[in-house]
Design an enzyme around this catalytic site. Structure first.
Site, PDB file in Angstrom:
ATOM      1  N   CYS A   1     -22.560  -1.971 -20.632  1.00  0.00           N
ATOM      2  CA  CYS A   1     -21.283  -1.514 -21.491  1.00  0.00           C
ATOM      3  C   CYS A   1     -20.055  -1.872 -20.024  1.00  0.00           C
ATOM      4  O   CYS A   1     -19.791  -1.233 -18.731  1.00  0.00           O
ATOM      5  CB  CYS A   1     -21.238  -0.146 -21.308  1.00  0.00           C
ATOM      6  SG  CYS A   1     -23.122  -0.176 -22.479  1.00  0.00           S
TER       7      CYS A   1
ATOM      8  N   GLY B   1     -20.245  -6.049 -22.164  1.00  0.00           N
ATOM      9  CA  GLY B   1     -21.344  -5.666 -23.441  1.00  0.00           C
ATOM     10  C   GLY B   1     -20.594  -6.845 -24.897  1.00  0.00           C
ATOM     11  O   GLY B   1     -19.414  -6.303 -24.515  1.00  0.00           O
TER      12      GLY B   1
ATOM     13  N   ASN C   1     -20.940   4.189 -19.167  1.00  0.00           N
ATOM     14  CA  ASN C   1     -21.807   2.575 -18.257  1.00  0.00           C
ATOM     15  C   ASN C   1     -22.487   3.615 -17.409  1.00  0.00           C
ATOM     16  O   ASN C   1     -22.011   3.976 -16.517  1.00  0.00           O
ATOM     17  CB  ASN C   1     -20.341   2.211 -17.911  1.00  0.00           C
ATOM     18  CG  ASN C   1     -21.142   0.493 -17.447  1.00  0.00           C
ATOM     19  OD1 ASN C   1     -20.205   0.137 -15.873  1.00  0.00           O
ATOM     20  ND2 ASN C   1     -22.075   0.320 -17.593  1.00  0.00           N
ATOM     21  N   GLY C   2     -24.308   3.310 -17.992  1.00  0.00           N
ATOM     22  CA  GLY C   2     -24.512   3.641 -17.284  1.00  0.00           C
ATOM     23  C   GLY C   2     -26.004   4.165 -17.197  1.00  0.00           C
ATOM     24  O   GLY C   2     -26.698   3.811 -18.379  1.00  0.00           O
TER      25      GLY C   2
ATOM     26  N   TYR D   1     -23.152 -10.750  -9.978  1.00  0.00           N
ATOM     27  CA  TYR D   1     -23.392 -11.517 -11.253  1.00  0.00           C
ATOM     28  C   TYR D   1     -22.405 -10.857 -12.615  1.00  0.00           C
ATOM     29  O   TYR D   1     -21.757 -11.098 -12.884  1.00  0.00           O
ATOM     30  CB  TYR D   1     -24.596 -11.638 -11.466  1.00  0.00           C
ATOM     31  CG  TYR D   1     -25.139 -11.498 -13.066  1.00  0.00           C
ATOM     32  CD1 TYR D   1     -25.434 -12.755 -13.672  1.00  0.00           C
ATOM     33  CD2 TYR D   1     -25.530 -10.619 -13.586  1.00  0.00           C
ATOM     34  CE1 TYR D   1     -25.188 -13.401 -14.362  1.00  0.00           C
ATOM     35  CE2 TYR D   1     -25.510 -11.094 -15.189  1.00  0.00           C
ATOM     36  CZ  TYR D   1     -26.102 -12.676 -15.704  1.00  0.00           C
ATOM     37  OH  TYR D   1     -25.700 -12.344 -17.130  1.00  0.00           O
TER      38      TYR D   1
ATOM     39  N   ASP E   1     -27.351 -20.871  -8.236  1.00  0.00           N
ATOM     40  CA  ASP E   1     -27.198 -20.032  -9.737  1.00  0.00           C
ATOM     41  C   ASP E   1     -27.958 -18.780  -8.822  1.00  0.00           C
ATOM     42  O   ASP E   1     -27.415 -18.295  -7.718  1.00  0.00           O
ATOM     43  CB  ASP E   1     -28.837 -19.812 -10.117  1.00  0.00           C
ATOM     44  CG  ASP E   1     -28.556 -19.763 -11.265  1.00  0.00           C
ATOM     45  OD1 ASP E   1     -27.659 -19.206 -12.036  1.00  0.00           O
ATOM     46  OD2 ASP E   1     -29.266 -20.061 -12.287  1.00  0.00           O
TER      47      ASP E   1
ATOM     48  N   CYS F   1     -35.215  -1.746 -12.158  1.00  0.00           N
ATOM     49  CA  CYS F   1     -33.753  -0.776 -12.208  1.00  0.00           C
ATOM     50  C   CYS F   1     -33.823   0.113 -13.007  1.00  0.00           C
ATOM     51  O   CYS F   1     -34.122   0.149 -14.275  1.00  0.00           O
ATOM     52  CB  CYS F   1     -32.232  -2.401 -12.360  1.00  0.00           C
ATOM     53  SG  CYS F   1     -30.563  -1.664 -12.774  1.00  0.00           S
TER      54      CYS F   1
HETATM   55  S1  SF4 Z   1     -31.906  -1.683  -8.825  1.00  0.00           S
HETATM   56 FE1  SF4 Z   1     -30.287  -3.525  -8.571  1.00  0.00          FE
HETATM   57  S2  SF4 Z   1     -29.520  -4.068 -10.406  1.00  0.00           S
HETATM   58 FE2  SF4 Z   1     -30.092  -2.042 -10.500  1.00  0.00          FE
HETATM   59  S3  SF4 Z   1     -28.276  -1.336  -9.128  1.00  0.00           S
HETATM   60 FE3  SF4 Z   1     -30.051  -0.839  -7.847  1.00  0.00          FE
HETATM   61  S4  SF4 Z   1     -28.933  -3.168  -7.272  1.00  0.00           S
HETATM   62 FE4  SF4 Z   1     -28.191  -2.633  -9.098  1.00  0.00          FE
END
Ligand code: SF4
Length: 474
Positions: free
Chosen positions: A5, A32, A106-107, A245, A348, A385
């Site tokens: 988002c 998004g 967003n979250g 990223y 990458d 995550c």
């Molecule tokens: S766990 Fe990784 S992807 Fe999730 S908020 Fe923390 S750093 Fe970002």
């Protein structure tokens, strides 16, 4: 891997606020691609237009013209698996005529299930299956009188990650959780103010960045101007993947433009994992800058051996088998004329499940590359995550299951080098404790995350976490 988002808000009496929101969402499309929506108010009522699809597919002159007013908020959504439903598009509008509000999020709210049960017991009903509606009803349920105090009440009850734009008939709010995991910034535009997930949205609509909204801060914008209210913030935990990223390289987070930060990641990789090669390339677009950094530091020539179809977005047209078989070829096109007989370093951003990287290596080999040396900006991702990134369960994370030489063999590369955590911190050039790096370290910035991690180690529990109580995460 998908972040989920982008949010935007504008307070600009006399301006075409819905058109400004449209172009800001257009600039935030990378955050998004599943649905887009705008809510606007003329001071008396809130109008909403939100649909599944890309921003350019959702809106036209006709739909924008329905959204007149002085304040607007907007949202681009990427949902986790299973929640791709029209009813979950945002912004969400709640309340009645006397206390209507629209919200874009967003979250990821970790205690959403608990709050959902509590609010349901109080008689609140839910139209969506998203945790955003839990936040909205929590704000409405507050015994406090004013909107700022109602939002504060909700912040004290919420556990997790949220960057929010909220709009009532007279005020625009920007709200960031105390950890500051997702970005949120404040800008000025002729005769008004804007709030956006990323500064690139400000640039595209001619707004000027004023500052970032601080972790734990509520910004209220009304005819009284900009007012700020700060909750006590503990440690910061900005998601380091915003730097690697998610965010666009022309955005600024924590005062740092991401483009040179990504170049520095490539340079760090060249120092940590040097190799003799003929060409360097970054996988477009997220690793392009890191590829440049590697080439500069190593002295190896930079090339664009892999071209990306930049217009590949989420499509609702099902590919037939022949197209499906093309797989990653639909997205990337290698150039044999450049790659044939060459030793190539490929930079990458990350390897998550390890499903795409072998295909990229395969494409390059088929195009004639003699050696393929993969260099990865993110350290090995070993933990899931719970902060709103649709990554994978621990069982699916290749670096949680295999050692680095095994991953190298699995992806079919000649060599494989990941950035170290200290190397990544040096590249980002901000203190280590500014960031969340939990997916590399397992050190989640709030204790409840550990509970969720234990749940995630049990794949059945992951299903329980996502499903039965009907709450999905934005
Ligand atoms: S766990 Fe990784 S992807 Fe999730 S908020 Fe923390 S750093 Fe970002």
């Amino acid at each position: 891997m998908h972040e989920s988002c982008g949010v935007f808000g504008v307070y600009a009496p006399g301006e075409d606020v819905s058109r400004l929101t449209f172009f800001a969402l257009f600039a935030l499309q990378h955050r998004g691609q599943e649905s887009a929506g705008i809510a606007a108010t003329n001071g008396k009522s809130i109008q909403l237009y939100a649909r599944m699809g890309l921003v350019s597919q959702v809106f036209n002159e006709g739909s924008l013209s329905q959204l007149g007013g002085d304040i607007a908020i907007g949202h681009n959504r990427y949902s986790t698996t299973g929640s791709s439903q029209p009813r979950n598009v945002q912004p969400i509008v709640v309340g009645d005529r006397s206390r209507a509000m629209a919200i874009a999020h967003n979250g990821n709210i970790i205690n959403a299930k608990h709050l959902y049960d509590e609010l349901s017991d109080q008689g609140y009903t839910f139209r969506t299956t998203s945790d955003t509606e839990v936040i909205a009803n929590l704000i409405l349920s507050s015994p406090e009188k004013g909107w700022v105090d109602k939002i504060r009440y909700a912040m004290h009850r919420l556990q997790g990650v949220y960057s929010l734009t909220i709009m009532t008939n007279h005020t625009l709010f920007g709200v960031r959780d105390p950890l500051g995991v997702r970005p949120l910034c404040l800008g000025a535009i002729d005769g008004g103010w804007v709030i956006a997930s990323e500064t690139c949205a400000l640039d595209h609509i001619g707004a000027t960045l004023i500052r970032e909204i601080e972790p734990g801060e509520i910004v209220a914008i009304s005819e009284n101007g900009v007012e700020s209210y700060r909750e006590e913030a503990g440690r910061r935990a900005v998601c380091v993947f915003e730097y690697i990223y998610f965010a666009r390289p022309d955005s600024v987070i924590n005062g740092r433009l991401l483009y040179p930060a990504r170049q520095a990641m490539g340079a760090q990789l060249a120092q940590e994992h040097p190799v003799e090669a003929d060409l360097v390339m970054g996988v477009p677009d997220s690793a392009t800058a890191a590829g440049i950094g590697y080439a500069r530091e190593s002295g190896i020539s930079l090339c664009e051996g892999l071209l990306k179809n930049r217009y590949v977005g989420r499509t609702f047209i099902e590919p037939d088998q022949r197209i499906r078989d093309l797989g990653v070829k639909l997205k990337f096109n290698p150039m044999p004329q450049i790659l044939d007989g060459k030793r190539v370093v490929v930079v990458d951003d990350s390897i998550v499940r390890g499903t795409t990287t072998p295909k990229v290596v395969g494409l390059l080999r088929k195009a004639g590359a003699k050696e393929v040396h993969m260099r990865i900006c993110a350290p090995p991702i070993r933990y899931p995550c719970f902060f709103g990134v649709d990554m994978a369960t621990r069982w699916e994370l290749i670096a949680a299951q295999r050692r680095i030489p095994e991953i190298r063999d699995f992806i079919g590369a000649d060599t494989l080098g990941y950035s170290s955590i200290p190397g990544l911190v040096r590249a980002v050039a901000l203190p280590r404790d500014t960031f969340c790096m939990a997916c590399f370290t397992g050190d989640y910035p709030i204790p409840v995350q550990l509970e969720m991690d234990k749940l995630a180690l049990d794949t059945d529990a992951v299903e329980t976490y996502k499903g039965p109580f009907g709450i999905e995460h934005e």
